[in-house]
Design an enzyme around this catalytic site. Structure first.
Site, PDB file in Angstrom:
ATOM      1  N   LYS A  37      31.342  64.358  25.878  1.00  0.00           N
ATOM      2  CA  LYS A  37      32.197  63.171  25.752  1.00  0.00           C
ATOM      3  C   LYS A  37      32.974  62.892  27.041  1.00  0.00           C
ATOM      4  O   LYS A  37      33.368  61.765  27.295  1.00  0.00           O
ATOM      5  CB  LYS A  37      33.116  63.298  24.552  1.00  0.00           C
ATOM      6  CG  LYS A  37      32.308  63.281  23.249  1.00  0.00           C
ATOM      7  CD  LYS A  37      33.133  63.042  22.026  1.00  0.00           C
ATOM      8  CE  LYS A  37      32.245  62.796  20.807  1.00  0.00           C
ATOM      9  NZ  LYS A  37      31.454  63.980  20.415  1.00  0.00           N
TER      10      LYS A  37
HETATM   11  C1  LIG Z   1      30.350  63.905  19.611  1.00  0.00           C
HETATM   12  C2  LIG Z   1      29.375  65.022  19.678  1.00  0.00           C
HETATM   13  C3  LIG Z   1      28.058  64.897  19.196  1.00  0.00           C
HETATM   14  C4  LIG Z   1      27.558  63.646  18.525  1.00  0.00           C
HETATM   15  O1  LIG Z   1      27.408  62.564  19.414  1.00  0.00           O
HETATM   16  P1  LIG Z   1      27.252  61.071  18.860  1.00  0.00           P
HETATM   17  O2  LIG Z   1      27.353  60.224  20.051  1.00  0.00           O
HETATM   18  O3  LIG Z   1      28.409  60.874  17.914  1.00  0.00           O
HETATM   19  O4  LIG Z   1      25.956  60.988  18.154  1.00  0.00           O
HETATM   20  C5  LIG Z   1      27.200  65.975  19.348  1.00  0.00           C
HETATM   21  N1  LIG Z   1      27.613  67.136  19.900  1.00  0.00           N
HETATM   22  C6  LIG Z   1      28.875  67.289  20.359  1.00  0.00           C
HETATM   23  C7  LIG Z   1      29.264  68.605  20.937  1.00  0.00           C
HETATM   24  C8  LIG Z   1      29.799  66.259  20.270  1.00  0.00           C
HETATM   25  O5  LIG Z   1      31.047  66.424  20.729  1.00  0.00           O
END
Ligand SMILES: *Cc1c(COP(=O)(O)O)cnc(C)c1O
Length: 477
Positions: free
Chosen positions: A120
């Site tokens: 993120k």
């Molecule tokens: C947010 C997240 C996901 C999921 O990603 P999306 O964009 O919501 O599909 C997967 N793995 C981790 C570690 C995350 O923080």
């Protein structure tokens, strides 16, 4: 570039105008009217670009109302080796998102070397700089209110810390995160970051955010904003690393590459879909879920059936414990050929707590044109996959990345490079790693004693009036 709502009943806006907003006023999500196209000649030119150049090449086509020199400066300030160097010691951090070869035609794409050790940070760090820039231009400030059970909250705080025109009020359940995750957020001492531990569960936090957002007078008076996963700039920023990875694992643009993506809100894989729509030669996108398999069910059966919060399981890949994929509507809009009336009709059922089935209309057949496949994994699968990666490839992966690797391998095709997106580092999920491997994962430098540092957090009941009073007290700090 004009952006239109998936539901067709909202004004067309520019990138800057949708940057700070959330849903379109008609409840839909914004998408570019048409996707920019990269020709073969342009792709050939992009092959030799570094991450920042590539980010500018892609994002300048999507954010075309930001002064190009300003956009370039924001990108250059964001995607630095210093910011993205919290991963394994032998990684090539100068690449920003290095690929790690496991064996021929099998790679991990390192997306989690940013400050909070999850992917993120790739989009959120840019969002922080874009917000500061846009607010400065408008002479405004904003109070971001959010709820988190893990990665989103910390990524938002590390992106917004120290920004002079942004305050972050982040609600988290008192006992809902790991000690490491709590420490990541609560040890921030920046004056514009407010951590609020709520005596309740994640859904209580989420409900408080919704109630505050529905109080339109309060929302306007205190300039309340959000940074959730439907934010278009986040999706746009995530398209860049698909390009970077594609060029890293191929020699020519004749080749195709498949990507396996650990998925929850469909934000990350949506970015892959959009990269392909812009001309990137993607063979397959593989959607990996955990036991919360709403998306896997859809791609297998054509039925999209979001679950109630009470039906959502708590798993060892907690950032994918999602029962309603908030970005999914963007993909369905493309699947219908941007038939906004049809999208609005489908989400009328979803918003009323129901489901839809795309088989009868024949729409499900069309998914073939988008080559998206899916699979799910269990706790036992994750443990097995973490052990396999460790023993066979000497690579420690976290539980989310394990979901992606497990499902990716099931859909792998000979001769097509498979890139598995690493969405978090093992260090973030120590207990699961200890369970799988019997060892404690190494912590990136500087984070060894994170839990012992002083913490800054306010504890509060799950009470809307209390959070409103708190925001009112601090909104002008
Ligand atoms: C947010 C997240 C996901 C999921 O990603 P999306 O964009 O919501 O599909 C997967 N793995 C981790 C570690 C995350 O923080």
């Amino acid at each position: 570039m004009r952006y239109l709502s998936t539901r067709g009943n909202a004004p067309a806006l520019t990138f800057s105008k949708i940057l700070l907003g959330g849903l379109a006023p008609d409840g839909g999500l914004y998408l570019p009217e048409t996707y920019p196209q990269f020709s073969a000649a342009e792709l050939a030119f992009m092959r030799d670009m570094d991450y920042r150049q590539l980010a500018f090449a892609v994002l300048s086509r999507l954010a075309d109302d930001i002064e190009p020199d300003d956009l370039r400066a924001l990108i250059d300030k964001t995607y630095t080796t210093a910011t993205y160097s919290h991963g394994r010691k032998d990684s090539d951090f100068s690449q920003i998102t290095p690929v790690r070869k496991l064996e021929d035609d099998l790679y991990i794409l390192e997306l989690s070397n940013g400050p909070t050790l999850a992917f993120k940070d790739m989009a959120m760090q840019l969002l922080g700089n874009l917000f500061e820039y846009a607010l400065d231009q408008a002479g405004q400030d904003i109070n971001i209110l959010g709820a988190t059970s893990g990665d989103t909250g910390s990524a938002a705080e590390y992106a917004m810390r120290g920004k002079h025109n942004v305050r972050v009020f982040m609600l988290s359940p008192v006992a809902g995160m790991t000690r490491f995750q709590q420490a990541q957020m609560y040890t921030l001492q920046d004056a514009n970051i407010f951590n609020i531990a709520v005596r309740g569960v994640f859904d209580d936090c989420q409900d408080m955010v919704k109630s505050v957002s529905n109080d339109l007078d309060f929302k306007a008076k205190y300039r309340i904003g959000a940074v959730n996963s439907i934010n278009w700039a986040r999706v746009a920023a995530q398209t860049v690393y698909y390009f970077k990875a594609y060029f890293a694992v191929t020699d020519s643009n004749e080749q195709q590459v498949s990507f396996s993506v650990p998925s929850g809100n469909f934000g990350n894989v949506c970015a892959g879909h959009i990269a392909r729509m812009m001309g990137l030669p993607v063979h397959k996108l593989i959607v990996a879920t955990n036991e919360n398999d709403v998306l896997d069910e859809f791609f297998r059966t054509g039925v999209y059936r979001p679950r109630a919060a009470a039906e959502t399981l708590h798993t060892s890949s907690p950032s994918m414990d999602i029962s309603k994929a908030s970005n999914f509507e963007r993909f369905i809009a493309d699947l219908t050929g941007r038939d906004t009336a049809q999208v609005a009709e489908l989400w009328k059922a979803v918003d009323a707590g129901g489901s839809f089935d795309l088989k009868p209309s024949g729409l499900f057949e069309q998914i073939r044109n988008y080559a998206i496949e899916s699979g799910a994994s269990s706790h036992a699968d994750r443990m097995r996959t973490i052990r396999m990666a460790w023993e066979k490839y000497s690579t420690m992966i976290d539980t989310h990345t394990a979901d992606g690797l497990k499902v990716g391998l099931e859909h792998r095709e000979a001769g097509i490079p498979l890139v598995c997106l690493e969405t978090a580092l093992a260090a973030k999920f120590e207990d699961s790693i200890r369970e799988a491997l019997g060892v404690r994962p190494e912590r990136p430098a500087g984070l060894e004693n994170l839990e012992t540092l002083p913490q800054r957090v306010e504890t509060m009941n799950a009470d809307v009036a209390a959070i409103q009073a708190y925001i009112a007290r601090h909104a002008n700090d």
